[in-house]
Design an enzyme around this catalytic site. Structure first.
Site, PDB file in Angstrom:
ATOM      1  N   GLY A  48       0.826  -1.195   0.000  1.00 56.22           N
ATOM      2  CA  GLY A  48       0.000   0.000   0.000  1.00 56.22           C
ATOM      3  C   GLY A  48       0.859   1.243   0.000  1.00 56.22           C
ATOM      4  CD  GLN A  69       3.269   5.846   2.713  1.00 52.56           C
ATOM      5  OE1 GLN A  69       2.287   5.287   2.239  1.00 52.56           O
ATOM      6  NE2 GLN A  69       4.292   5.182   3.235  1.00 52.56           N
ATOM      7  CB  CYS A  71       5.092   2.093   7.265  1.00 51.42           C
ATOM      8  SG  CYS A  71       4.640   3.591   6.375  1.00 51.42           S
ATOM      9  CG  LEU A  72       6.412   0.927   1.205  1.00 50.32           C
ATOM     10  CD1 LEU A  72       5.827   1.245  -0.158  1.00 50.32           C
ATOM     11  CD2 LEU A  72       7.520  -0.116   1.088  1.00 50.32           C
ATOM     12  CG  HIS A 103      -0.560   1.083   7.146  1.00 48.76           C
ATOM     13  ND1 HIS A 103       0.456   0.585   7.947  1.00 48.76           N
ATOM     14  CD2 HIS A 103       0.038   1.991   6.334  1.00 48.76           C
ATOM     15  CE1 HIS A 103       1.589   1.192   7.633  1.00 48.76           C
ATOM     16  NE2 HIS A 103       1.368   2.035   6.646  1.00 48.76           N
ATOM     17  CD  GLU A 104      -1.228   2.364   2.730  1.00 47.11           C
ATOM     18  OE1 GLU A 104      -0.850   3.548   2.634  1.00 47.11           O
ATOM     19  OE2 GLU A 104      -0.446   1.429   2.992  1.00 47.11           O
ATOM     20  CG  HIS A 134       0.072   6.666   5.634  1.00 42.03           C
ATOM     21  ND1 HIS A 134       1.182   7.159   6.281  1.00 42.03           N
ATOM     22  CD2 HIS A 134       0.354   5.376   5.324  1.00 42.03           C
ATOM     23  CE1 HIS A 134       2.107   6.196   6.368  1.00 42.03           C
ATOM     24  NE2 HIS A 134       1.624   5.101   5.799  1.00 42.03           N
TER      25      HIS A 134
END
Ligand code: NI
Length: 146
Positions: free
Chosen positions: A46, A51, A88-89, A130-131, A134
């Site tokens: 994701g 991000q 997380c990226l 999660h997304e 953000h």
């Protein structure tokens, strides 16, 4: 399509509340395409607009079942709880156990502005939460249980 830089831990952008996306045009389509390419290149499941430095409410998810694009997503219901490992990226190499709903239903728009609803369990539920977090400046570390 192009791979975009992923904002990393420590950047204030990750802590901002994003604004709604009101236009469904070629520019949005290009950014979404870039986000999908960037997510795959980074081996993630994701990626949210902040991000890649864009403070707008949209994200992309692919847990291995095809890509889901969510514009202006809203969680409309949740069920149960899961405690699973999450990363997380924007926090490369870090992981932790978070508390998330086991099942979640989200209402969103697609890139054309059409409404749809998606229900996810397990990993998909986790990715959706999660997304969407953000988009409100919340990162998985805020949900850690240990
Ligand atoms: Ni993340």
């Amino acid at each position: 399509m192009a791979i975009r830089n992923i904002v990393k831990d420590g950047d204030d952008i990750l802590r901002k509340v994003c604004r709604s996306q009101l236009t469904f045009d070629d520019r949005l389509a290009t950014i979404l395409d870039d986000m999908i390419e960037t997510m795959y290149a980074a081996d993630g499941v994701g990626l949210a607009a902040p991000q890649v430095g864009i403070l707008r409410r949209y994200c992309v998810i692919d847990i291995g079942e095809g890509v889901i694009e969510l514009i202006n997503p809203v969680i409309v219901s949740t069920e149960g709880e899961q405690l699973e490992q999450e990363g997380c990226l924007s926090f490369p190499g870090e992981y932790g156990i978070t508390s998330r709903p086991e099942k979640v239903t989200v209402r969103a728009q697609n890139r054309k502005g059409e409404n749809f609803t998606v229900t996810g369990e397990g990993l998909l539920a986790r990715a959706l939460c999660h997304e969407i977090d953000h988009l409100d400046g919340i990162v998985y570390k805020d949900r850690l249980v240990k």
